[in-house]
Design a protein around this motif. Sequence first.
Motif, mmCIF file in Angstrom:
data_model
loop_
_atom_site.group_PDB
_atom_site.id
_atom_site.type_symbol
_atom_site.label_atom_id
_atom_site.label_comp_id
_atom_site.label_asym_id
_atom_site.label_seq_id
_atom_site.Cartn_x
_atom_site.Cartn_y
_atom_site.Cartn_z
ATOM 1 N N ASN A 41 -6.594 4.226 6.759
ATOM 2 C CA ASN A 41 -6.420 4.424 5.326
ATOM 3 C C ASN A 41 -6.163 3.088 4.643
ATOM 4 O O ASN A 41 -5.667 2.141 5.255
ATOM 5 N N LEU A 42 -6.499 3.044 3.374
ATOM 6 C CA LEU A 42 -6.145 1.895 2.547
ATOM 7 C C LEU A 42 -5.513 2.444 1.282
ATOM 8 O O LEU A 42 -6.181 3.090 0.481
ATOM 9 N N HIS A 43 -4.207 2.213 1.126
ATOM 10 C CA HIS A 43 -3.477 2.701 -0.032
ATOM 11 C C HIS A 43 -3.518 1.646 -1.132
ATOM 12 O O HIS A 43 -3.296 0.455 -0.878
ATOM 13 N N LEU A 44 -3.793 2.130 -2.340
ATOM 14 C CA LEU A 44 -4.012 1.243 -3.478
ATOM 15 C C LEU A 44 -2.963 1.524 -4.555
ATOM 16 O O LEU A 44 -2.724 2.698 -4.890
ATOM 17 N N HIS A 45 -2.375 0.496 -5.091
ATOM 18 C CA HIS A 45 -1.341 0.682 -6.116
ATOM 19 C C HIS A 45 -1.319 -0.518 -7.044
ATOM 20 O O HIS A 45 -1.319 -1.658 -6.588
ATOM 21 N N ALA A 46 -1.311 -0.236 -8.351
ATOM 22 C CA ALA A 46 -1.201 -1.292 -9.367
ATOM 23 C C ALA A 46 -2.322 -2.314 -9.220
ATOM 24 O O ALA A 46 -2.077 -3.532 -9.223
#
Lengths: 113, 115
Positions: free
Chosen positions: B75-80
């Motif tokens: 997974n690659l979590h993306l934020h801001a």
Amino acid sequence: QKEVEQNSGPLSVPEGAIASLNCTYSDRGSQSFFWYRQYSGKSPELIMFIYSNGDKEDGRFTAQLNKASQYVSLLIRDSQPSDSATYLCAVNLSGAGSYQLTFGKGTKLSVIP
Amino acid sequence: DTEVTQTPKHLVMGMTNKKSLKCEQHMGHRAMYWYKQKAKKPPELMFVYSYEKLSINESVPSRFSPECPNSSLLNLHLHALQPEDSALYLCASSPRSGGDYNEQFFGPGTRLTVL
């Protein structure tokens, strides 16, 4: 800086001709060499890999490797319009960086019907 | 079967959103990778997981957070995120954990647009 160099093209060949794509690399210790085909808007597709000096053939594709000259090439025989794509040369760095593929900037091939 | 799958195919997100990209392979490969590719450029390596452990982080900003729940998933979590993070995000896998003679196979990618 370990580099992989490709002519960016575009390389235009008529349908049925041989397309020749070239790549040079700077890391003399590299052992693994890959050619990827990438259609516009799509992901890279592995089409050939070569690990030993000489030629390796797969259908219409032939990869050629010359480690002494630090040169790898891809020949596409009987080129078809469907071969029109960007071809990325990739080299596996030697030593501690051996996870990493170093990519050339790619050569755009256009096969003219 | 040399297939790596990725979801979603397209993602549009605002700069304050949190989203995740998913990647899956069932080839028994021991290494998985995240790449970022901008238009007319080659792929750039972001992260490498080897035997489910993070091996390489290519100085990627912390707004990108990878996760490897098991040997088949990445997974690659993306934020801001920033608009300049808009790109094609590619997952790849390879049979062995590093070393030579180790072909990498790419998934179809997720086209990310950050507004």
